[in-house]
Design a protein around this motif. Structure first.
Motif, PDB file in Angstrom:
ATOM      1  N   MET A   1       0.839  -1.197   0.000  1.00 30.67           N
ATOM      2  CA  MET A   1       0.000   0.000   0.000  1.00 30.67           C
ATOM      3  C   MET A   1       0.872   1.244   0.000  1.00 30.67           C
ATOM      4  N   ASP A   2       0.267   2.371  -0.336  1.00 26.30           N
ATOM      5  CA  ASP A   2       0.963   3.652  -0.248  1.00 26.30           C
ATOM      6  C   ASP A   2       0.864   4.138   1.195  1.00 26.30           C
ATOM      7  N   ARG A   3       1.973   4.056   1.910  1.00 28.81           N
ATOM      8  CA  ARG A   3       1.955   4.424   3.330  1.00 28.81           C
ATOM      9  C   ARG A   3       1.897   5.934   3.535  1.00 28.81           C
ATOM     10  N   ARG A   4       1.967   6.683   2.459  1.00 25.03           N
ATOM     11  CA  ARG A   4       1.979   8.146   2.569  1.00 25.03           C
ATOM     12  C   ARG A   4       0.732   8.777   1.968  1.00 25.03           C
ATOM     13  N   ALA A   5      -0.363   8.013   1.979  1.00 21.26           N
ATOM     14  CA  ALA A   5      -1.660   8.521   1.513  1.00 21.26           C
ATOM     15  C   ALA A   5      -2.759   7.816   2.297  1.00 21.26           C
ATOM     16  N   GLU A  49      -1.325   8.476  11.115  1.00 23.05           N
ATOM     17  CA  GLU A  49      -0.717   8.292   9.797  1.00 23.05           C
ATOM     18  C   GLU A  49       0.502   7.366   9.858  1.00 23.05           C
ATOM     19  N   LYS A  50       1.244   7.399  10.969  1.00 19.61           N
ATOM     20  CA  LYS A  50       2.433   6.563  11.103  1.00 19.61           C
ATOM     21  C   LYS A  50       2.100   5.077  11.006  1.00 19.61           C
ATOM     22  N   ASP A 198      12.985   3.284   5.271  1.00 21.75           N
ATOM     23  CA  ASP A 198      11.830   3.764   4.509  1.00 21.75           C
ATOM     24  C   ASP A 198      10.627   4.000   5.416  1.00 21.75           C
ATOM     25  N   ARG A 199      10.388   3.085   6.332  1.00 15.09           N
ATOM     26  CA  ARG A 199       9.247   3.266   7.235  1.00 15.09           C
ATOM     27  C   ARG A 199       9.487   4.462   8.165  1.00 15.09           C
ATOM     28  N   TYR A 200      10.716   4.651   8.593  1.00  9.03           N
ATOM     29  CA  TYR A 200      10.998   5.835   9.406  1.00  9.03           C
ATOM     30  C   TYR A 200      10.710   7.109   8.621  1.00  9.03           C
ATOM     31  N   GLU A 201      11.123   7.143   7.366  1.00  7.69           N
ATOM     32  CA  GLU A 201      10.935   8.343   6.558  1.00  7.69           C
ATOM     33  C   GLU A 201       9.476   8.603   6.205  1.00  7.69           C
ATOM     34  N   GLU A 288       8.993  -1.878  12.057  1.00  6.26           N
ATOM     35  CA  GLU A 288      10.338  -2.426  11.882  1.00  6.26           C
ATOM     36  C   GLU A 288      10.485  -3.085  10.509  1.00  6.26           C
ATOM     37  N   VAL A 289      11.680  -3.598  10.253  1.00  2.91           N
ATOM     38  CA  VAL A 289      11.934  -4.350   9.029  1.00  2.91           C
ATOM     39  C   VAL A 289      10.975  -5.535   8.969  1.00  2.91           C
ATOM     40  N   ASP A 290      10.724  -6.021   7.753  1.00  6.06           N
ATOM     41  CA  ASP A 290       9.716  -7.066   7.575  1.00  6.06           C
ATOM     42  C   ASP A 290       9.972  -8.302   8.432  1.00  6.06           C
ATOM     43  N   ALA A 291      11.235  -8.681   8.606  1.00  4.46           N
ATOM     44  CA  ALA A 291      11.547  -9.890   9.362  1.00  4.46           C
ATOM     45  C   ALA A 291      11.037  -9.806  10.793  1.00  4.46           C
ATOM     46  N   VAL A 292      11.067  -8.605  11.363  1.00 11.32           N
ATOM     47  CA  VAL A 292      10.561  -8.390  12.727  1.00 11.32           C
ATOM     48  C   VAL A 292       9.062  -8.138  12.701  1.00 11.32           C
TER      49      VAL A 292
END
Length: 311
Positions: A1-5, A49-50, A198-201, A288-292
């Protein structure tokens, strides 16, 4: 998904707290035959939004998902003249908001009803369970703020220092300058929160898209009230009376909340499970990263299937 919309199938709106304060919420309707209803409670300084990615995940699995911004942060208004400083008069104000919201939300949504909470949201969810402000079928907590990092000093000493700072008139001033912890520069903030760049940004992108959701360090009064709330739950027979099934997710590499306190409190709760990560994970486990993150989601899914089956 678009995490920024904001997804097209989500609805943003405002609800009014008992005292008239306007508080922002977001809702997904879930499937035609809902799995149940989930309330997500974010952490200090957070805005919903986060967590769009996680909220969308549960909506796709059939949950009717709702999240709110706590008063004083996100887009639920600010409590000080300086909008960058996180503040609250007392954590009991947030508990009152949650109690008022929960009663109405539960009556309007299909069961089972569950809570997913992160960091400060976990502290408030635990307080709400102890004080019977909410009665969910199950609760999952990501890095709950049951304790905080104190640089090796006793919690009571940190509390005494915070009280002193408030007493000399610094109660509404930021407890530190930037980032999420004292003496930590802004460029280290991402590493404190998540290993996924990327998730942080995503959060920084939302600050640009919606500047009103950005929040900086907490006030000294927030620090003092937070420690008071943490110490309240440490009293005998507080956690021991909580009968709700609870899943506690944490990491020993957390630089913000105290994982030893989370583990200690899990042993006081009658129906608690834990999933503890190591250096592979930072504070924001659901970002977190996908593995976590995938391990967290899988464990939460299994926990909810066990303790909040479809009615």
């Amino acid at each position: 998904m678009d995490r920024r919309a904001i997804p097209s199938d989500a609805t943003e709106s405002l609800w009014t707290a008992e005292d008239g304060w306007s508080i922002r919420r977001i809702d997904w309707a879930g499937g035609h035959e809902p799995r149940g209803s989930m309330l997500f409670l974010p952490g200090r300084g957070d805005h919903y939004e986060k967590y769009l990615e996680t909220l969308a995940y549960y909506a796709a699995r059939g949950w009717r998902v709702t999240s709110v911004d706590w008063r004083g942060q996100g887009a639920s208004g600010r409590l000080l003249a300086d909008p960058e400083v996180g503040h609250i008069d007392d954590f009991s104000t947030w508990i009152a908001d949650l109690r008022y919201f929960w009663t109405r939300w539960k009556a309007e949504t299909p069961g089972p009803h569950v809570v997913l909470a992160h960091s400060m949201g976990g502290q408030l969810a635990m307080r709400a369970l102890v004080e019977k402000a909410i009665d969910p079928d199950a609760v999952a907590m990501s890095a709950p703020m049951l304790g905080i990092q104190t640089a090796g000093l006793p919690l009571w000493l940190n509390h005494t220092f915070a009280k002193m700072m408030c007493s000399i008139g610094r109660d509404e001033l930021p407890a530190w300058k930037v980032s999420e912890k004292p003496l930590s520069p802004m460029h280290d903030r991402g590493k404190i929160l998540t290993g996924d760049k990327d998730r942080y940004e995503d959060e920084l992108a939302w600050w640009a898209l919606r500047p009103e959701v950005k929040l900086g360090p907490p006030s000294w009064h927030w620090i003092e009230r937070a420690i008071d709330s943490i110490r309240l739950l440490d009293r005998p027979a507080m956690l021991e009376k909580v009968q709700t099934p609870i899943l506690l997710l944490a990491t020993t590499a957390d630089q913000l909340v105290s994982t030893p306190r989370i583990i200690k409190d899990s042993k006081r709760l009658p129906h608690a499970e834990t999933l503890i990560f190591g250096k592979e994970a930072a504070h924001e486990l659901l970002r977190e990263v996908d593995a976590v993150r995938d391990q967290c989601l899988s464990r939460i899914d299994a926990f909810l299937d066990m303790h909040a089956p479809v009615k």
